[in-house]
Enzyme design. Structure first.
Site, short mmCIF file in Angstrom:
data_model
loop_
_atom_site.label_atom_id
_atom_site.label_comp_id
_atom_site.label_asym_id
_atom_site.label_seq_id
_atom_site.Cartn_x
_atom_site.Cartn_y
_atom_site.Cartn_z
N THR A 30 3.67 23.36 -8.78
CA THR A 30 3.58 22.21 -7.88
C THR A 30 4.84 22.02 -7.04
OG1 THR A 30 4.45 20.68 -9.56
CG2 THR A 30 2.05 21.02 -9.50
N CYS A 34 10.33 16.35 -12.74
CA CYS A 34 10.00 15.06 -13.36
C CYS A 34 10.98 14.72 -14.47
CB CYS A 34 8.59 15.11 -13.98
SG CYS A 34 7.27 15.58 -12.86
N CYS A 38 7.28 11.64 -17.91
CA CYS A 38 6.32 11.50 -16.80
C CYS A 38 4.90 11.32 -17.35
CB CYS A 38 6.38 12.74 -15.91
SG CYS A 38 5.33 12.59 -14.43
N ARG A 63 11.18 19.17 -5.53
CA ARG A 63 11.29 17.81 -5.02
C ARG A 63 10.95 16.81 -6.12
NH1 ARG A 63 6.41 19.83 -3.16
NH2 ARG A 63 4.58 18.51 -3.53
N CYS A 65 9.30 13.91 -8.30
CA CYS A 65 7.96 13.40 -8.54
C CYS A 65 7.85 11.97 -8.00
CB CYS A 65 7.67 13.40 -10.05
SG CYS A 65 6.10 12.66 -10.52
N CYS A 68 6.85 9.43 -11.44
CA CYS A 68 7.82 9.04 -12.48
C CYS A 68 9.21 8.78 -11.93
CB CYS A 68 7.87 10.10 -13.59
SG CYS A 68 8.72 11.65 -13.13
N ASP A 437 42.13 -4.80 -36.70
CA ASP A 437 41.61 -6.01 -36.06
C ASP A 437 41.14 -7.00 -37.12
OD1 ASP A 437 40.32 -7.25 -33.44
OD2 ASP A 437 38.80 -7.34 -35.02
#
Length: 487
Positions: A30, A34, A38, A63, A65, A68, A437
């Site tokens: 694709t 993601c 996702c 690129r 998604c 998501c 402390d």
């Protein structure tokens, strides 16, 4: 993490949100990448590719998604847990150093050559400093496109792009949408320029009680306040100043930012995330601490405690000295006087903030007699201010933790408590520890743990590398305002 293929595959197939930000999954069929959680049907294993950063996935031609939105995941906890050069570089890149000073400026701050920095960062993340900075600019641009009505040319400049063409090309490449298409898809009414409403993600669980309780209880009047269910403070930023409002919700931190210069957006977000320790991995922390029977009930009662940190390490160091051997209320009073006398006035139309905390340069000429504190502490404060103003002490996000500890310890009046408190909250060292402390000692006694600093330190070896988080759980056993979310 992303090199452990089997583990990554299991995380993707189970849609495990705990690994969001640890790695990114790209799908070769694709061309998108993601976050592990996702919601789409997981791809076939043979079509998965794993990357250690969004920048590496983008460099490989994938690129983001659209469903998501992997660019809005929490950051990898590694960059705030580790002290090596890659982690230091990542903290500086997140603070915008590459955009302001270039890779040469980044390398100079780290004390390495440009080639060494590029090689080490690329070897671990699959992308160099320029690609990582470019990915951050793309995220900043998306935020401005979706949450303001600013003209695209102004957004390109504010996000750090050299030209509108580069801005357009980057947005299309990263998001597979034009800037105008991104804006048309945005939901909700956009904010006005300079006033941004954002959601800051985190890894669940997150216990807000000590986090916001500590910030509210120690708030310096004029610089910080708790108002209408939110912690508010002024921010000194590279190109101007800002005012931020941060409020906890079950699944994110609601952030409202007012900036005098929108080029400071990414730096402001980075500093707010560090302040609230939002990139922590609470599952790993709590699992380690729960292995101690003394801490296990505390963790089970309120899991996900974070370490309240700071937006300005130099400011916090000054405040740590002001707070030596005095109550929280007295420390606030000392700091408020310093702010009123030497702070930079700002306008706050929504609340009661009126100053930026003074810089070391503002305090160099400080009259010691104006400080209502013992002479020895005056010398300690002036020694710290002089070292910071001269550049002899580096507490920046890219600073070397070991070196900073040594430099602090060499200053007059700096004992282990002050050094480790600054390491915990200003440097962000997750393993900083304050066994002497008072609150820690009282908690140790109540839990039948050793109370002497040396014995408690030996016992706490099992808590490493998360002793700063153990301190938060120990402090939470006391009845002090820092442990409660303000009403």
């Amino acid at each position: 993490m992303y090199e452990d293929i089997e583990r990554c595959v299991r995380a993707v197939q189970s849609k495990d949100a705990r690994f969001d930000g640890w790695f990114f999954t790209a799908v070769v069929t694709t061309g998108i990448y993601c976050r592990p959680s996702c919601p789409v049907v997981p791809p076939k294993v043979e079509n998965m590719r794993f990357y250690g950063s969004a920048a590496a996935a983008q460099t490989a031609g994938f690129r983001a998604c659209k469903r998501c939105r992997p660019d809005v995941t929490p950051g990898s906890p590694l960059w705030n847990e580790r002290a090596d050069v890659v982690a230091r570089a990542m903290r500086l890149i997140a603070d915008g150093v590459v955009d302001r000073e270039g890779v040469s400026g980044l390398a100079a701050r780290l004390g390495y050559s440009v080639r060494q920095v590029e090689r080490q960062v690329h070897a671990e993340l699959g992308a160099g400093p320029l690609a990582l900075a470019r990915a951050q600019r793309a995220e900043t641009a998306r935020l401005l496109v979706e949450t303001t009505e600013m003209p695209m040319g102004d957004i390109a400049h504010a996000a750090g792009f050299s030209s509108i063409r580069t801005f357009n090309d980057t947005v299309r490449q990263v998001f597979a949408l034009t800037p105008s298409e991104l804006r048309s898809r945005a939901s909700g009414a956009p904010s006005s320029p300079g006033a941004l409403s954002l959601r800051l993600p985190f890894r669940a669980p997150l216990c807000p009680d000590n986090l916001f309780g500590h910030l509210a209880a120690t708030a310096v009047p004029g610089v910080e306040e708790w108002r209408d269910g939110a912690y508010r403070r002024t921010l000194r930023l590279p190109h101007g100043h800002g005012i931020v409002s941060l409020a906890p919700t079950p699944d994110h931190i609601a952030c409202r930012l007012g900036l005098t210069d929108l080029r400071d957006l990414s730096a402001a977000i980075s500093r707010c995330r560090r302040l609230l320790d939002l990139d922590a991995d609470p599952v790993a922390v709590d699992a380690q601490l729960s292995s101690d029977p003394a801490l296990a009930p505390l963790v089970a009662k309120n899991p996900g405690r974070r370490v309240p940190r700071t937006t300005d390490p130099e400011e916090f160091a000054v405040r740590a000295v002001l707070g030596q051997q005095v109550s929280t209320a007295a420390a606030r009073t000392h700091a408020a006087r310093l702010v009123t006398a030497h702070g930079t006035p700002v306008d706050d139309r929504e609340g009661g903030l009126g100053f930026l905390f003074p810089t070391p340069a503002d305090l160099v000429g400080l009259d010691p007699s104006s400080l209502a504190m013992p002479q020895s502490r005056r010398r300690t404060l002036l020694g710290l201010v002089a070292a910071l103003a001269a550049g002899d002490l580096d507490l920046s996000p890219g600073g070397d933790w070991a070196r900073a500890r040594a430099e602090l310890s060499a200053l007059p009046g700096f004992g282990p408590w002050t050094v480790e408190t600054i390491a915990m909250r200003a440097l962000g060292d997750p393993d900083a520890f304050v066994p002497a402390d008072l609150g820690v000692k009282l908690a140790a006694a109540a839990l039948d743990l050793p109370t002497s600093p040396s014995a408690l330190t030996r016992h706490a070896a099992a808590w490493q590398p998360w002793r700063a988080y153990a301190v938060q759980y120990l402090w939470a056993t006391g009845d002090h305002p820092i442990n409660y979310l303000p009403a």
